[in-house]
Design an enzyme around this catalytic site. Structure first.
Site, PDB file in Angstrom:
ATOM      1  N   CYS A 237      -6.032   2.067   5.834  1.00  0.00           N
ATOM      2  CA  CYS A 237      -6.844   0.846   6.041  1.00  0.00           C
ATOM      3  C   CYS A 237      -6.222   0.351   7.572  1.00  0.00           C
ATOM      4  O   CYS A 237      -5.435   0.946   8.050  1.00  0.00           O
ATOM      5  CB  CYS A 237      -6.369  -0.683   4.747  1.00  0.00           C
ATOM      6  SG  CYS A 237      -4.715  -0.786   5.111  1.00  0.00           S
TER       7      CYS A 237
ATOM      8  N   HIS B 108       0.929  -1.147  -0.125  1.00  0.00           N
ATOM      9  CA  HIS B 108      -0.078   0.391   0.398  1.00  0.00           C
ATOM     10  C   HIS B 108       0.974   0.917  -0.027  1.00  0.00           C
ATOM     11  O   HIS B 108       1.934   1.509   0.160  1.00  0.00           O
ATOM     12  CB  HIS B 108      -0.703   0.006   1.349  1.00  0.00           C
ATOM     13  CG  HIS B 108      -1.714  -0.848   1.296  1.00  0.00           C
ATOM     14  ND1 HIS B 108      -2.750  -1.277   1.548  1.00  0.00           N
ATOM     15  CD2 HIS B 108      -2.222  -2.280   0.451  1.00  0.00           C
ATOM     16  CE1 HIS B 108      -4.090  -1.818   1.700  1.00  0.00           C
ATOM     17  NE2 HIS B 108      -3.438  -3.132   1.187  1.00  0.00           N
TER      18      HIS B 108
ATOM     19  N   CYS C 187      -2.313  -0.362   7.539  1.00  0.00           N
ATOM     20  CA  CYS C 187      -1.932   0.452   7.149  1.00  0.00           C
ATOM     21  C   CYS C 187      -2.177   1.787   8.859  1.00  0.00           C
ATOM     22  O   CYS C 187      -1.120   2.317   9.922  1.00  0.00           O
ATOM     23  CB  CYS C 187      -1.942   1.401   6.207  1.00  0.00           C
ATOM     24  SG  CYS C 187      -1.897   0.301   5.382  1.00  0.00           S
TER      25      CYS C 187
ATOM     26  N   GLU D 227       1.425   3.707   1.976  1.00  0.00           N
ATOM     27  CA  GLU D 227       1.183   4.302   3.623  1.00  0.00           C
ATOM     28  C   GLU D 227       2.650   3.142   3.087  1.00  0.00           C
ATOM     29  O   GLU D 227       3.376   4.064   4.269  1.00  0.00           O
ATOM     30  CB  GLU D 227       0.282   4.220   4.176  1.00  0.00           C
ATOM     31  CG  GLU D 227      -0.630   5.081   3.945  1.00  0.00           C
ATOM     32  CD  GLU D 227      -1.808   4.159   2.318  1.00  0.00           C
ATOM     33  OE1 GLU D 227      -3.524   4.315   3.102  1.00  0.00           O
ATOM     34  OE2 GLU D 227      -2.379   3.257   2.018  1.00  0.00           O
TER      35      GLU D 227
END
Length: 147
Positions: A76, A46, A79, A48
């Site tokens: 999410c 992801h 993260c 992040e």
């Protein structure tokens, strides 16, 4: 947030979900990333996570108490947990994520009082632009012919 939006647009160009993130320390970008889950076939790739990995490499450590992470989409649950574990000082995000959001939409990991760290959170920054990228990406995906 504009730099995070640039990262999100880069993701979309590569048929990735358009999410971008930028880690900043003392007004300096120390990490940036866009979603690469499809390209890398890695569910943890992801935006992040990529920005945090890059920042850790630059700083030589993985604690980010003095840093701000800018993300175009609410992190999410994975993260959000990583933000807490890495002790990110501040999170700024654009659009809420009603299906997987870990910062208030589904769960609120970043504000969980039982955890040992809670970053400062600012939500809704450039929200229309951030959510527009997501909306357009998924609209275009639905309209693509199936081969």
């Amino acid at each position: 947030m504009r730099l995070a939006l640039e990262q999100a647009r880069l993701a979309a160009l590569h048929d990735e979900v358009p999410v971008g993130a930028v880690m900043v320390l003392d007004n300096r970008v120390i990490g940036a990333g866009c979603n690469l889950t499809r390209r890398l076939q890695d569910s943890t790739a992801h935006a992040e996570m990529i920005a945090m990995r890059q920042a850790a490499g630059r700083l030589g450590h993985w604690y980010f108490e003095q840093c701000t992470l800018y993300a175009t989409l609410e992190p999410c649950i994975m993260c959000a947990g990583a933000l807490v574990l890495a002790r990110v000082g501040r999170l700024v995000y654009g659009a809420a994520e009603p299906k997987f959001g870990g910062c208030g939409s589904i769960l609120d990991i970043v504000r969980e009082k039982r955890l040992n760290h809670r970053p400062e959170v600012a939500a809704g920054v450039l929200e229309a632009e951030c959510s527009g990228l997501m909306r357009d990406f998924f609209r275009d995906l639905r309209e693509k012919p199936v081969l």
